[in-house]
Design a protein around this motif. Structure first.
Motif, PDB file in Angstrom:
ATOM      1  N   GLN A 160      -3.884   2.131  13.455  1.00 34.63           N
ATOM      2  CA  GLN A 160      -4.276   3.391  12.798  1.00 34.63           C
ATOM      3  C   GLN A 160      -4.194   2.890  11.239  1.00 34.63           C
ATOM      4  O   GLN A 160      -4.922   3.517  10.388  1.00 34.63           O
ATOM      5  CB  GLN A 160      -3.181   4.309  13.023  1.00 34.63           C
ATOM      6  N   ALA A 161      -3.269   1.900  10.996  1.00 32.57           N
ATOM      7  CA  ALA A 161      -3.290   1.405   9.555  1.00 32.57           C
ATOM      8  C   ALA A 161      -2.317   0.080   9.657  1.00 32.57           C
ATOM      9  O   ALA A 161      -1.497  -0.057  10.232  1.00 32.57           O
ATOM     10  CB  ALA A 161      -2.800   2.334   8.432  1.00 32.57           C
ATOM     11  N   LEU A 162      -2.268  -0.771   8.694  1.00 32.05           N
ATOM     12  CA  LEU A 162      -1.318  -1.664   8.127  1.00 32.05           C
ATOM     13  C   LEU A 162      -0.630  -0.882   7.280  1.00 32.05           C
ATOM     14  O   LEU A 162      -0.842  -0.413   6.404  1.00 32.05           O
ATOM     15  CB  LEU A 162      -2.152  -2.843   7.578  1.00 32.05           C
ATOM     16  N   LEU A 163       1.105  -1.273   7.596  1.00 31.35           N
ATOM     17  CA  LEU A 163       1.907  -0.669   6.795  1.00 31.35           C
ATOM     18  C   LEU A 163       2.449  -2.012   5.856  1.00 31.35           C
ATOM     19  O   LEU A 163       2.726  -2.966   6.521  1.00 31.35           O
ATOM     20  CB  LEU A 163       3.082  -0.197   7.518  1.00 31.35           C
ATOM     21  N   PHE A 164       2.529  -1.847   4.662  1.00 30.67           N
ATOM     22  CA  PHE A 164       2.920  -2.919   3.626  1.00 30.67           C
ATOM     23  C   PHE A 164       3.912  -2.539   3.022  1.00 30.67           C
ATOM     24  O   PHE A 164       3.584  -2.227   1.600  1.00 30.67           O
ATOM     25  CB  PHE A 164       1.684  -3.346   3.114  1.00 30.67           C
ATOM     26  N   PRO A 165       5.194  -2.154   2.981  1.00 34.65           N
ATOM     27  CA  PRO A 165       6.094  -1.368   2.395  1.00 34.65           C
ATOM     28  C   PRO A 165       6.867  -2.445   1.224  1.00 34.65           C
ATOM     29  O   PRO A 165       8.161  -2.102   1.203  1.00 34.65           O
ATOM     30  CB  PRO A 165       7.022  -0.768   3.003  1.00 34.65           C
ATOM     31  N   SER A 166       6.428  -3.710   0.814  1.00 34.79           N
ATOM     32  CA  SER A 166       7.428  -4.599   0.062  1.00 34.79           C
ATOM     33  C   SER A 166       7.759  -4.113  -1.057  1.00 34.79           C
ATOM     34  O   SER A 166       7.127  -3.374  -1.956  1.00 34.79           O
ATOM     35  CB  SER A 166       6.191  -6.042  -0.178  1.00 34.79           C
TER      36      SER A 166
END
Length: 260
Positions: A160-166
């Protein structure tokens, strides 16, 4: 400059070692190649604070590997999101695992899956404890310490999406890889991510738990307005190339040679 600017996310003693690395580069280097303008700006501020002259410096963006064609079939039927990268504190896996615990409590079996791709790193005991011992997350979080390039492309392509919460990053190759495959991205609002992806991703503060929850729920549906709008923004996206990278490097070498 992360070990110096954010030592809390690195191994003990790494900040001092990184100071020595930078002092060596700045004192004897004839030229410096950095991976982003954001990194260059951090380097310039570091040198200015110490009254150090910076050698000629060039920003040469990194190019992604050419991933194989993904498998056509989905790796899992239910909707899922991917977080990609070594499990370490600055990558903020903890936010996602607490969010997923909340989603499972609210939605039960209707909750999406979280696929964690990457090896376990350092200073990440809380994340490891949740992955290993949190009963609520079992069956809703898949951990993949290793996968080959085609498997990686397949997991990304059908997400659904890449999650990238860095919290902090010097570049962000997973973001480039996702956009290269036409996969939406929900990412922290960091200068370097805007530098390499412009206004394409959905940007959020890495501490905005409710915002990440809303975004995950919105992007669960392939036909969601926000998801489809981001896919339209991807039209014409071109990732950095190694040809572009080495053209910058060659220009720097010519400059150094001319000044010698």
């Amino acid at each position: 400059l992360i070990p110096i600017s954010h030592p809390e996310y690195c191994r003990a003693g790494e900040a001092m070692r990184h100071h020595r690395r930078l002092e060596n580069m700045l004192s004897v280097g004839k030229g410096l190649i950095v991976n982003s303008a954001a990194t260059r700006d951090e380097l310039m501020a570091y040198a200015a604070a110490r009254d150090i002259t910076v050698p000629p410096c060039a920003v040469a963006l990194l190019a992604p590997a050419k991933l194989p064609e993904p498998y056509r079939g989905r790796p899992m039927e239910r909707p899922y999101f991917v977080v990609l990268g070594t499990i370490e504190p600055r990558k903020n896996h903890l936010l996602l695992l607490h969010l997923w615990r909340q989603l499972v409590a609210e939605l039960g079996d209707a909750a999406p899956e979280l696929v964690v791709i990457g090896q376990r790193g350092w200073e990440c005991e809380q994340v490891v404890d949740l992955l290993d011992r949190c009963a609520v997350l079992q069956g809703h979080v898949t951990e993949l310490p290793r996968c080959d390039d085609r498997e990686l492309a397949t997991w990304l392509a059908h997400a659904q999406a890449l999650l990238f919460p860095s919290f902090i990053d010097g570049f962000g190759m997973p973001l480039v890889e996702a956009l290269m495959l036409g996969v939406p991205v929900i990412a922290s609002d960091l200068p370097v991510f805007r530098e390499i992806a412009g206004d394409i991703p959905c940007y959020l503060d890495p501490l905005d738990g409710p915002g990440w929850r809303r975004a995950a729920l919105e992007f669960m549906s392939p036909e969601s307005v926000s998801r489809q709008a981001q896919i339209r923004r991807m039209a014409g996206y071109s990732p950095p190339t190694w040809l572009q990278h080495f053209e910058v490097v060659k220009d720097l070498l010519r400059k150094i040679d001319a000044d010698a």
